[in-house]
Design an enzyme around this catalytic site. Structure first.
Site, PDB file in Angstrom:
ATOM      1  N   ASN A  84      40.686  41.395  20.588  1.00 45.86           N
ATOM      2  CA  ASN A  84      40.769  42.420  21.638  1.00 45.86           C
ATOM      3  C   ASN A  84      42.168  42.502  22.227  1.00 45.86           C
ATOM      4  O   ASN A  84      42.569  43.548  22.716  1.00 45.86           O
ATOM      5  CB  ASN A  84      39.738  42.150  22.741  1.00 45.86           C
ATOM      6  CG  ASN A  84      39.822  40.757  23.306  1.00 45.86           C
ATOM      7  OD1 ASN A  84      39.920  39.783  22.559  1.00 45.86           O
ATOM      8  ND2 ASN A  84      39.798  40.640  24.608  1.00 45.86           N
ATOM      9  N   HIS A  85      42.926  41.404  22.171  1.00 44.90           N
ATOM     10  CA  HIS A  85      44.279  41.433  22.737  1.00 44.90           C
ATOM     11  C   HIS A  85      45.279  42.112  21.818  1.00 44.90           C
ATOM     12  O   HIS A  85      46.242  42.692  22.295  1.00 44.90           O
ATOM     13  CB  HIS A  85      44.758  40.013  23.062  1.00 44.90           C
ATOM     14  CG  HIS A  85      44.268  39.531  24.376  1.00 44.90           C
ATOM     15  ND1 HIS A  85      45.025  39.590  25.519  1.00 44.90           N
ATOM     16  CD2 HIS A  85      43.072  39.023  24.736  1.00 44.90           C
ATOM     17  CE1 HIS A  85      44.324  39.122  26.530  1.00 44.90           C
ATOM     18  NE2 HIS A  85      43.139  38.764  26.084  1.00 44.90           N
ATOM     19  N   HIS A 207      37.526  34.517  20.189  1.00 42.90           N
ATOM     20  CA  HIS A 207      37.291  35.225  21.449  1.00 42.90           C
ATOM     21  C   HIS A 207      36.929  34.289  22.596  1.00 42.90           C
ATOM     22  O   HIS A 207      37.500  34.384  23.668  1.00 42.90           O
ATOM     23  CB  HIS A 207      36.223  36.309  21.325  1.00 42.90           C
ATOM     24  CG  HIS A 207      36.223  37.298  22.462  1.00 42.90           C
ATOM     25  ND1 HIS A 207      37.376  37.766  23.031  1.00 42.90           N
ATOM     26  CD2 HIS A 207      35.209  37.903  23.142  1.00 42.90           C
ATOM     27  CE1 HIS A 207      37.072  38.622  24.005  1.00 42.90           C
ATOM     28  NE2 HIS A 207      35.777  38.717  24.090  1.00 42.90           N
ATOM     29  N   HIS A 209      37.353  31.076  24.499  1.00 44.24           N
ATOM     30  CA  HIS A 209      38.520  30.185  24.469  1.00 44.24           C
ATOM     31  C   HIS A 209      38.180  28.705  24.525  1.00 44.24           C
ATOM     32  O   HIS A 209      39.060  27.869  24.663  1.00 44.24           O
ATOM     33  CB  HIS A 209      39.485  30.559  25.589  1.00 44.24           C
ATOM     34  CG  HIS A 209      40.291  31.787  25.268  1.00 44.24           C
ATOM     35  ND1 HIS A 209      41.357  32.217  26.015  1.00 44.24           N
ATOM     36  CD2 HIS A 209      40.177  32.673  24.236  1.00 44.24           C
ATOM     37  CE1 HIS A 209      41.867  33.315  25.474  1.00 44.24           C
ATOM     38  NE2 HIS A 209      41.157  33.622  24.402  1.00 44.24           N
TER      39      HIS A 209
HETATM   40 MN   LIG Z   1      41.554  35.548  23.200  1.00 39.94          MN
END
Ligand SMILES: [Mn+2]
Length: 440
Positions: A84-85, A207, A209
């Site tokens: 997503n980043h 995703h 962490h």
């Molecule tokens: Mn991440």
């Protein structure tokens, strides 16, 4: 067959706006790649968020290229999906640059097919499902998507795209509800366990962490679902140590927050730790500035040099405290970074039982705050009509008199009203707080 499973490197991130944190994140990724080479893995999986942003700085790109070149020299292919980043809404992303340089192979749904030593494609409608190949192992995956993109009419799109096989791996960058328990993703999961396509021998996730494992014996699925977690500590919840000091000092190493990646041999995962800077989450409770200062000084022997120390101060101190009053204490501890979070409240006001709620609120609140409170204390069922009144009142508050003459006239009018013994109207409704609370 042996591979490395790495996720969430977040290269380019300068946590706390500190340049040394950029180097820490880079160093963590370098360690993971070098250890993978030492382990003589056949290939490497990058399960998303290689970069912290979708438009990384030239420096971050250059540094990533340098590290990925280490594995290219050893002829170890790297298969990757965007997280997503680092995904973009367009077809291309920074991953395409790395792919053109021959440093990674992206897998997923593409507009054009890809055929190479390590990539194959199958046509799916107008699009192509591109997957990785290493010997008899097939590596499937899809970049990060939101839940509404993955689940249509209650059905999992992933299940219609992917069908596992005895030698296949699925790479995803999503939060799975079952494993998101106890993490910041618990209310924002993307997938339920039942929505994961079946038949794969290993599920390489990114995703979340924190390091998480769901073994196949426990889930009943065909393979283990593994989150290696981020390579570096991205928030205070991922601290390496927790220090609490209320009556006495308690120091705890948070084993669950260990950082690293997985080496998977014949589909059997093994966690490989990497070295990261100590990161202390400290909670100090005290009821005077002196007590807080002394307690901060006491924790010095429990924190390592060159570490990160985040201190939350809690308690009740007359007049409150400002964090700048404590900075001097840590300045010669040789820490890499420290900061405070202020949760100290000023002294609790004793409540005089002989006073009405109106009187008490008058002491605490300014006129404006008191009026605002009254305005907002409306019956929600009359919301729209009260809203008009509220807006009129608010506009009135912010409308400054055009001239001092006008101000004088308003003042005169108010005086006139008082003479006539009419209540001075502050807002459109003169309701008392007592009446609202039903305490009359
Ligand atoms: Mn991440």
């Amino acid at each position: 067959m042996k591979f490395a499973h790495i996720a969430d490197a977040h290269l380019g991130r300068e946590q706390f706006q500190q340049p040394f944190r950029y180097r820490d994140y880079l160093n963590a990724f370098r360690q993971a790649i070098e250890k993978s080479i030492d382990e003589r893995v056949d290939f490497i999986l990058l399960a998303g968020d290689l970069f912290h942003v979708s438009k990384p700085s030239p420096k971050a790109i250059r540094d990533a290229v340098e590290i990925l070149s280490l594995v290219k020299k050893k002829n170890i292919p790297v298969f990757a999906i965007e997280g997503n980043h680092d995904k973009t809404i367009r077809e291309t992303s920074i991953y395409d640059l790395l792919e053109h340089l021959g440093l990674i192979y992206t897998v997923g749904i593409k507009k054009t097919p890809r055929e190479s030593e390590f990539q194959k494609s199958v046509k799916k409608g107008n699009l192509y499902l591109v997957y990785g190949v290493f010997g008899d192992i097939e590596i499937y995956g899809l970049r990060h998507n939101n839940r509404w993109q993955l689940i249509k009419n209650g059905r999992s799109i992933l299940k219609s795209i992917f069908r596992g096989g005895s030698n296949s791996v699925l790479m995803l960058h999503q939060a799975i509800d079952y494993l998101a328990e106890g993490t910041p993703y618990k209310d924002a999961f993307d997938l339920k366990l039942s929505e994961i396509p079946e038949g794969f021998r290993y599920y390489a996730l990114g995703h979340i962490h924190m390091k998480k494992e769901l073994r196949k014996e426990e889930s009943g699925l065909s393979g283990d679902i593994i989150y290696p977690g981020s390579l570096e500590r991205t928030e205070i919840r991922e601290a390496s140590h927790k220090i609490t000091y209320d009556r006495r000092i308690s120091v705890k190493k948070l084993e669950e927050n260990i950082k690293g990646f997985y080496v998977v041999e014949d589909f059997e995962p093994r966690f490989v730790e990497i070295e990261t800077r100590p990161f202390y989450n400290v909670l100090i409770k005290g009821n005077s500035k002196i007590e807080l200062r002394n307690k901060i000084s006491d924790i010095r022997e429990h924190v390592e040099k060159d570490s990160i120390v985040l201190i939350t101060l809690e308690g009740v101190v007359k007049g409150g405290v400002h964090v700048s009053e404590f900075y001097d204490l840590l300045k010669d501890w040789d820490l890499s970074y420290y900061n405070f979070n202020n949760r100290v409240s000023s002294e609790v006001v004793g409540i005089d039982p002989t006073k009405t709620v109106d009187e008490l609120l008058n002491e605490i609140l300014s006129d404006f705050e008191r009026d605002l409170f009254l305005q907002l204390a409306n019956d929600p069922r009359k919301f729209s009509e009260e809203l008009d009144n509220f807006i009129d009142w608010l506009m009135g508050v912010y409308k400054h008199p055009k001239s001092s003459r006008e101000a004088r006239i308003i003042e005169e009018e108010n005086k006139e009203r008082q003479k006539e013994d009419k209540p001075k109207v502050k807002g459109p409704k003169a309701k008392t707080i007592d009446a609202w609370l039903g305490m009359r």
